[in-house]
Design a protein around this motif. Structure first.
Motif, PDB file in Angstrom:
ATOM      1  N   GLN A  61       0.808  -1.217   0.000  1.00  0.00           N
ATOM      2  CA  GLN A  61       0.000   0.000   0.000  1.00  0.00           C
ATOM      3  C   GLN A  61       0.843   1.270   0.000  1.00  0.00           C
ATOM      4  O   GLN A  61       1.802   1.401   0.748  1.00  0.00           O
ATOM      5  CB  GLN A  61      -0.934   0.020   1.219  1.00  0.00           C
ATOM      6  N   ASP A  62       0.456   2.177  -0.901  1.00  0.00           N
ATOM      7  CA  ASP A  62       1.086   3.489  -1.052  1.00  0.00           C
ATOM      8  C   ASP A  62       2.553   3.410  -1.473  1.00  0.00           C
ATOM      9  O   ASP A  62       3.287   4.393  -1.373  1.00  0.00           O
ATOM     10  CB  ASP A  62       0.973   4.311   0.237  1.00  0.00           C
ATOM     11  N   ALA A  63       2.981   2.239  -1.954  1.00  0.00           N
ATOM     12  CA  ALA A  63       4.385   2.089  -2.334  1.00  0.00           C
ATOM     13  C   ALA A  63       4.551   1.491  -3.732  1.00  0.00           C
ATOM     14  O   ALA A  63       5.094   2.135  -4.631  1.00  0.00           O
ATOM     15  CB  ALA A  63       5.127   1.243  -1.296  1.00  0.00           C
ATOM     16  N   VAL A  64       4.091   0.264  -3.924  1.00  0.00           N
ATOM     17  CA  VAL A  64       4.366  -0.416  -5.192  1.00  0.00           C
ATOM     18  C   VAL A  64       3.280  -1.448  -5.493  1.00  0.00           C
ATOM     19  O   VAL A  64       2.736  -2.083  -4.587  1.00  0.00           O
ATOM     20  CB  VAL A  64       5.762  -1.086  -5.162  1.00  0.00           C
ATOM     21  N   ILE A  65       2.975  -1.598  -6.779  1.00  0.00           N
ATOM     22  CA  ILE A  65       2.103  -2.663  -7.269  1.00  0.00           C
ATOM     23  C   ILE A  65       2.899  -3.444  -8.307  1.00  0.00           C
ATOM     24  O   ILE A  65       3.563  -2.854  -9.164  1.00  0.00           O
ATOM     25  CB  ILE A  65       0.820  -2.123  -7.933  1.00  0.00           C
ATOM     26  N   ARG A  66       2.826  -4.766  -8.227  1.00  0.00           N
ATOM     27  CA  ARG A  66       3.578  -5.607  -9.155  1.00  0.00           C
ATOM     28  C   ARG A  66       2.640  -6.497  -9.966  1.00  0.00           C
ATOM     29  O   ARG A  66       1.673  -7.047  -9.453  1.00  0.00           O
ATOM     30  CB  ARG A  66       4.597  -6.467  -8.400  1.00  0.00           C
ATOM     31  N   TYR A  67       2.981  -6.625 -11.241  1.00  0.00           N
ATOM     32  CA  TYR A  67       2.237  -7.467 -12.163  1.00  0.00           C
ATOM     33  C   TYR A  67       3.237  -8.269 -13.007  1.00  0.00           C
ATOM     34  O   TYR A  67       4.391  -7.883 -13.149  1.00  0.00           O
ATOM     35  CB  TYR A  67       1.392  -6.646 -13.135  1.00  0.00           C
ATOM     36  N   LYS A  68       2.769  -9.367 -13.567  1.00  0.00           N
ATOM     37  CA  LYS A  68       3.588 -10.102 -14.530  1.00  0.00           C
ATOM     38  C   LYS A  68       2.760 -10.352 -15.787  1.00  0.00           C
ATOM     39  O   LYS A  68       1.530 -10.323 -15.758  1.00  0.00           O
ATOM     40  CB  LYS A  68       4.071 -11.432 -13.944  1.00  0.00           C
ATOM     41  N   LYS A  69       3.444 -10.594 -16.873  1.00  0.00           N
ATOM     42  CA  LYS A  69       2.762 -10.843 -18.141  1.00  0.00           C
ATOM     43  C   LYS A  69       1.847 -12.041 -18.022  1.00  0.00           C
ATOM     44  O   LYS A  69       2.223 -13.080 -17.467  1.00  0.00           O
ATOM     45  CB  LYS A  69       3.788 -11.069 -19.256  1.00  0.00           C
ATOM     46  N   ASN A  70       0.638 -11.902 -18.531  1.00  0.00           N
ATOM     47  CA  ASN A  70      -0.317 -13.000 -18.551  1.00  0.00           C
ATOM     48  C   ASN A  70       0.014 -13.903 -19.733  1.00  0.00           C
ATOM     49  O   ASN A  70      -0.242 -13.550 -20.890  1.00  0.00           O
ATOM     50  CB  ASN A  70      -1.739 -12.444 -18.671  1.00  0.00           C
TER      51      ASN A  70
END
Length: 261
Positions: A216-225
């Protein structure tokens, strides 16, 4: 709108600048934290950037760089002569994302569309008030509760919308972030576990990127689907570095710590 479409295009096609640490990671310096990850509940572009664009799809999508709708999860559609009945044919074989917290057992079907739209327009739907203190502001602002008479499953790959009156921008409205299509199977699983609120915290969609985690309030991470039905992203990892100060975002951009702000 132009800004949002530019970001959406960047998420699908951008690669790291020359000299960056990894040729397969893209870092976006976001101006703020998302309110949640269920696009239907909110109206802020910052929230849509973190949810609707990377994680989800809609029946129709805006052609990049324009506000003209084109096929999305619906590969085709028919409109009745009086303009009140829209019948959408869904793409066959569209997979929902597999995550550490959910493994789908089926592909996208009409049940997901009925669920995703129905909960926004029916006050007696069990998911209509699943997040306390929020409302379906965009759907209400577009007049969907009064406009849409019914959303029905014709068969697994066919959905019929019946309107109370003709509505010229209806197709374009269905391409907007609030009309993103969620997994009914995932929602049902959360309901059985007594964890309905997780639908707004740990999203599962059909979009180009799979949600990994949010600090929260720092970073969001995603990876390729890897199972994305559309054109595959050219990057493997997407990072939202939440940086509220514009000057700091600009310094990070110049330093190569992020590649879009």
């Amino acid at each position: 709108m132009k800004y949002k479409l530019t970001l959406a295009a960047a998420l699908l096609s951008a690669t790291f600048f020359a000299g960056a640490a990894s040729a397969k990671t893209f870092v976006y310096c976001s101006e703020g934290s998302p309110e949640g990850f269920d696009p239907g509940l909110y109206t802020a572009g910052t929230t849509f950037d973190a949810s609707a664009h990377p994680v989800y799809n809609r029946l129709l999508e805006f052609k990049p760089g324009t506000t003209r709708p084109e096929p999305g999860l619906a590969e085709s559609w028919e409109i009745s002569e009086d303009g009140t009945v829209y019948t959408f044919k869904l793409r066959d074989g569209v997979k929902f994302q597999t995550t550490d917290f959910f493994t789908p057992s089926r592909n996208l079907n009409a049940d997901d569309v009925v669920f995703s739209i129905g909960r926004q327009i029916k006050t007696d739907d069990p998911w209509h008030t699943y997040v306390a203190g929020t409302s379906w502001e965009y759907a209400e602002g577009m007049g969907f509760p009064k406009l849409i008479k019914s959303v029905e499953k014709v068969d697994d790959l066919t959905v019929k919308f019946t309107l109370n009156r003709p509505e010229a921008p209806f197709l374009a409205n269905l391409a907007m972030p609030f009309a993103s299509i969620l997994s009914k199977e995932y929602a049902d699983s959360l309901d059985q576990q007594g964890k309905k609120e997780q639908l707004n915290q740990m999203p599962v969609g059909t979009g180009p990127f799979t949600f990994i985690g949010y600090q929260q309030d720092a970073v969001i991470r995603y990876k390729k689907n890897a199972d994305f039905w559309g054109t595959a992203p050219k990057i493997d990892d997407l990072v939202f570095a939440i940086t509220t100060d514009a000057a700091v975002r600009y310094q990070k951009l110049k330093a190569g710590e992020c590649h879009l702000m």
